[in-house]
Design a protein around this motif. Structure first.
Motif, PDB file in Angstrom:
ATOM      1  N   ASP A   1       0.837  -1.168  -0.073  1.00  0.00           N
ATOM      2  CA  ASP A   1       0.057   0.117  -0.160  1.00  0.00           C
ATOM      3  C   ASP A   1       0.850   1.379   0.160  1.00  0.00           C
ATOM      4  O   ASP A   1       0.290   2.269  -0.159  1.00  0.00           O
ATOM      5  CB  ASP A   1      -0.876   0.003   1.304  1.00  0.00           C
ATOM      6  N   TYR A   2       2.204   1.142   0.156  1.00  0.00           N
ATOM      7  CA  TYR A   2       2.904   2.333   0.075  1.00  0.00           C
ATOM      8  C   TYR A   2       2.816   3.515  -0.654  1.00  0.00           C
ATOM      9  O   TYR A   2       2.755   4.454  -0.402  1.00  0.00           O
ATOM     10  CB  TYR A   2       4.439   1.962   0.162  1.00  0.00           C
ATOM     11  N   PRO A   3       2.815   3.106  -2.124  1.00  0.00           N
ATOM     12  CA  PRO A   3       2.654   4.283  -2.995  1.00  0.00           C
ATOM     13  C   PRO A   3       1.234   5.114  -2.892  1.00  0.00           C
ATOM     14  O   PRO A   3       1.184   6.072  -2.993  1.00  0.00           O
ATOM     15  CB  PRO A   3       2.487   3.580  -4.473  1.00  0.00           C
TER      16      PRO A   3
ATOM     17  N   LEU B   1       1.936   8.577  -1.182  1.00  0.00           N
ATOM     18  CA  LEU B   1       1.846   9.736  -2.366  1.00  0.00           C
ATOM     19  C   LEU B   1       0.455   9.993  -2.856  1.00  0.00           C
ATOM     20  O   LEU B   1      -0.071  10.964  -2.665  1.00  0.00           O
ATOM     21  CB  LEU B   1       2.830   9.245  -3.523  1.00  0.00           C
ATOM     22  N   PHE B   2      -0.238   8.675  -3.217  1.00  0.00           N
ATOM     23  CA  PHE B   2      -1.501   8.861  -4.010  1.00  0.00           C
ATOM     24  C   PHE B   2      -2.282   9.444  -2.958  1.00  0.00           C
ATOM     25  O   PHE B   2      -3.267  10.622  -3.325  1.00  0.00           O
ATOM     26  CB  PHE B   2      -1.840   7.695  -4.514  1.00  0.00           C
ATOM     27  N   ASP B   3      -2.751   8.881  -1.815  1.00  0.00           N
ATOM     28  CA  ASP B   3      -3.831   9.398  -0.836  1.00  0.00           C
ATOM     29  C   ASP B   3      -3.598  10.982  -0.296  1.00  0.00           C
ATOM     30  O   ASP B   3      -4.566  11.631  -0.344  1.00  0.00           O
ATOM     31  CB  ASP B   3      -3.607   8.657   0.315  1.00  0.00           C
ATOM     32  N   PRO B   4      -2.260  11.316  -0.033  1.00  0.00           N
ATOM     33  CA  PRO B   4      -2.129  12.656   0.235  1.00  0.00           C
ATOM     34  C   PRO B   4      -2.491  13.578  -0.845  1.00  0.00           C
ATOM     35  O   PRO B   4      -2.826  14.703  -0.574  1.00  0.00           O
ATOM     36  CB  PRO B   4      -0.702  12.789   0.469  1.00  0.00           C
ATOM     37  N   LEU B   5      -2.556  13.051  -2.275  1.00  0.00           N
ATOM     38  CA  LEU B   5      -2.616  14.116  -3.076  1.00  0.00           C
ATOM     39  C   LEU B   5      -4.197  14.009  -3.668  1.00  0.00           C
ATOM     40  O   LEU B   5      -4.370  14.723  -4.732  1.00  0.00           O
ATOM     41  CB  LEU B   5      -1.695  13.910  -4.316  1.00  0.00           C
ATOM     42  N   GLY B   6      -4.737  13.214  -2.975  1.00  0.00           N
ATOM     43  CA  GLY B   6      -6.207  12.961  -3.347  1.00  0.00           C
ATOM     44  C   GLY B   6      -6.241  12.180  -4.780  1.00  0.00           C
ATOM     45  O   GLY B   6      -7.193  12.322  -5.333  1.00  0.00           O
ATOM     46  N   ILE B   7      -5.448  11.433  -4.951  1.00  0.00           N
ATOM     47  CA  ILE B   7      -5.511  10.383  -6.035  1.00  0.00           C
ATOM     48  C   ILE B   7      -6.098   9.192  -5.832  1.00  0.00           C
ATOM     49  O   ILE B   7      -5.813   8.432  -4.834  1.00  0.00           O
ATOM     50  CB  ILE B   7      -4.052  10.247  -6.757  1.00  0.00           C
TER      51      ILE B   7
ATOM     52  N   ARG C   1      -6.368  13.648 -14.930  1.00  0.00           N
ATOM     53  CA  ARG C   1      -6.559  14.374 -13.651  1.00  0.00           C
ATOM     54  C   ARG C   1      -5.859  13.938 -12.532  1.00  0.00           C
ATOM     55  O   ARG C   1      -5.324  14.884 -11.756  1.00  0.00           O
ATOM     56  CB  ARG C   1      -8.106  14.689 -13.515  1.00  0.00           C
ATOM     57  N   ASP C   2      -5.640  12.885 -12.173  1.00  0.00           N
ATOM     58  CA  ASP C   2      -4.958  12.447 -11.185  1.00  0.00           C
ATOM     59  C   ASP C   2      -3.389  12.595 -11.545  1.00  0.00           C
ATOM     60  O   ASP C   2      -2.587  12.765 -10.643  1.00  0.00           O
ATOM     61  CB  ASP C   2      -5.209  10.974 -10.842  1.00  0.00           C
ATOM     62  N   LEU C   3      -2.886  12.090 -12.530  1.00  0.00           N
ATOM     63  CA  LEU C   3      -1.412  12.595 -13.006  1.00  0.00           C
ATOM     64  C   LEU C   3      -1.191  13.777 -12.798  1.00  0.00           C
ATOM     65  O   LEU C   3       0.148  14.248 -12.356  1.00  0.00           O
ATOM     66  CB  LEU C   3      -1.235  11.888 -14.303  1.00  0.00           C
ATOM     67  N   ALA C   4      -2.035  14.833 -13.234  1.00  0.00           N
ATOM     68  CA  ALA C   4      -1.526  16.153 -12.945  1.00  0.00           C
ATOM     69  C   ALA C   4      -1.651  16.568 -11.556  1.00  0.00           C
ATOM     70  O   ALA C   4      -0.775  17.698 -11.444  1.00  0.00           O
ATOM     71  CB  ALA C   4      -2.833  16.987 -13.643  1.00  0.00           C
ATOM     72  N   ARG C   5      -2.049  15.933 -10.473  1.00  0.00           N
ATOM     73  CA  ARG C   5      -1.685  16.010  -9.279  1.00  0.00           C
ATOM     74  C   ARG C   5      -0.178  15.949  -8.872  1.00  0.00           C
ATOM     75  O   ARG C   5       0.333  16.651  -8.168  1.00  0.00           O
ATOM     76  CB  ARG C   5      -2.620  15.317  -8.236  1.00  0.00           C
ATOM     77  N   VAL C   6       0.202  14.986  -9.343  1.00  0.00           N
ATOM     78  CA  VAL C   6       1.814  14.790  -9.137  1.00  0.00           C
ATOM     79  C   VAL C   6       2.517  15.859  -9.870  1.00  0.00           C
ATOM     80  O   VAL C   6       3.623  16.400  -9.328  1.00  0.00           O
ATOM     81  CB  VAL C   6       2.109  13.262  -9.843  1.00  0.00           C
ATOM     82  N   GLY C   7       2.120  16.179 -11.014  1.00  0.00           N
ATOM     83  CA  GLY C   7       2.638  17.697 -11.782  1.00  0.00           C
ATOM     84  C   GLY C   7       2.524  18.745 -10.785  1.00  0.00           C
ATOM     85  O   GLY C   7       3.484  19.377 -10.711  1.00  0.00           O
TER      86      GLY C   7
END
Length: 359
Positions: free
Chosen positions: A207-209, A213-219, A243-249
């Motif tokens: 579950d680490y990714p 990363l993903f949960d804190p960014l709302g992905i 839209r989710d990838l854009a959150r990483v950007g």
């Protein structure tokens, strides 16, 4: 002292409030329009032939400016709800996940990879920093469908290496000392995914990714495949909506910060966006950093994307996948595609987007 600290925290709070951040949904800004937008669409969304698969075949194009969507269009089977295969954008996603682990003190860049992945016993000098620069020195051949018989990556993903991709990579011989030469390698990325398993432990790893990363960014819609050994295929197999990838950007554009939380340490960002010193001009389509691609001159070669600002950087993937970040323009651009013939040009799309968004 406490007055100064209070003022600093107030300034941080004001800055966070002044910026626009996505919640469960992205804010919608003023849409762009006009002849430059039409030129952008003519380039990115030319009529597509699904029989020949020739030409530029954009599945999704999303432009975020200052935290707001200003342009969004989909084609083919993709919609805003479609988790799209990112191919080698997955490598940059793994770099971001590792950045969180780095901030938690789980490793250092100069740590031997062997410390976390004992199967590298033949290559004890390779460091985690070397792997992030694609500079392991392993004799890897990153050839795809145009040269499958000698391809390390095809063998890793589809034939004799697919059960345990990191172990397959570790068996390769060396062609250079670690850290002395650049050679793009999906194997290096999958070795990083294997080291992460030891860093965080088998309980946290699956579950680490998401937790890092993903949960804190709302992905909310990410999928990341593993091989048969349970190791994430960091080279290739993450799926996200545009839209989710854009959150990483946006995270990368804002120095690793999400709202008032520093998700990625600033020194990690500095490493990620520092050009690898031993890179030689024209070895690849852009200048490698720490598992990101940079728009910087190299040797006697000009910037790879001359019509984009020098601070532009990107995560790039097979068949035209791209996440572009232009901090000076407050832009994040996601492009998903099904390109097959090499006609797409990063610089051309960036040029069209910049002409469309500038007054």
């Amino acid at each position: 002292m406490f007055k100064g600290l209070s003022l600093f925290l107030l300034l941080i709070s004001f800055t966070a409030q002044a910026e626009t951040w996505p919640g469960e949904q992205w804010p919608i800004g003023s849409p762009i329009s006009g002849p430059a937008v039409q030129a952008l669409e003519n380039y990115a969304f030319a009529p597509r032939n699904d029989t020949t698969r020739q030409g530029i075949r954009t599945d999704a194009l999303l432009v975020i400016r200052d935290g707001q969507i200003i342009y969004e269009r989909y084609a083919g089977p993709s919609t805003e709800q479609t988790p799209h295969l990112t191919w080698s954008i997955s490598k940059s996603l793994m770099a971001a996940v590792l950045g969180v682990a780095y901030g938690e003190g789980r490793f250092k860049l100069d740590d031997p990879a062997l410390k976390f992945y004992p199967a590298l016993e033949k290559h004890p000098a390779i460091t985690l920093g070397n792997l992030l620069n694609w500079a392991s020195g392993l004799d890897w051949q990153e050839d795809y469908e145009y040269a499958p018989l000698k391809s390390s990556v095809v063998a890793m993903l589809y034939t004799r290496g697919h059960h345990d991709m990191a172990a397959f990579t570790a068996e390769h011989d060396a062609y250079a000392a670690p850290g002395q030469a650049f050679r793009y390698s999906s194997g290096d990325s999958n070795l990083l995914a294997a080291t992460l398993k030891t860093m965080v432990g088998p309980t946290l790893y699956p579950d680490y990714p998401w937790t890092a990363l993903f949960d804190p960014l709302g992905i909310r819609h990410a999928v990341w495949e593993t091989d048969a050994s349970g190791t994430f295929v960091a080279s290739s197999y993450a799926y996200l909506t545009a839209r989710d990838l854009a959150r990483v950007g946006l995270l990368m554009a804002r120095d690793g910060r999400w709202n008032d939380r520093q998700v990625l340490p600033r020194d990690w960002l500095a490493f990620s966006l520092k050009p690898f010193a031993a890179y030689k001009a024209h070895q690849d389509e852009a200048v490698p950093g720490g598992h990101w691609w940079l728009n910087l001159p190299a040797g006697d070669a000009a910037s790879p994307w001359p019509d984009a600002p020098p601070d532009t950087f990107a995560a790039l993937g097979h068949w035209g996948q791209a996440l572009y970040v232009i901090p000076s323009e407050k832009l994040v651009i996601v492009r998903y595609a099904d390109d097959r013939d090499g006609s797409y040009r990063h610089n051309q799309l960036l040029k069209h987007v910049l002409q469309a968004v500038r007054p």
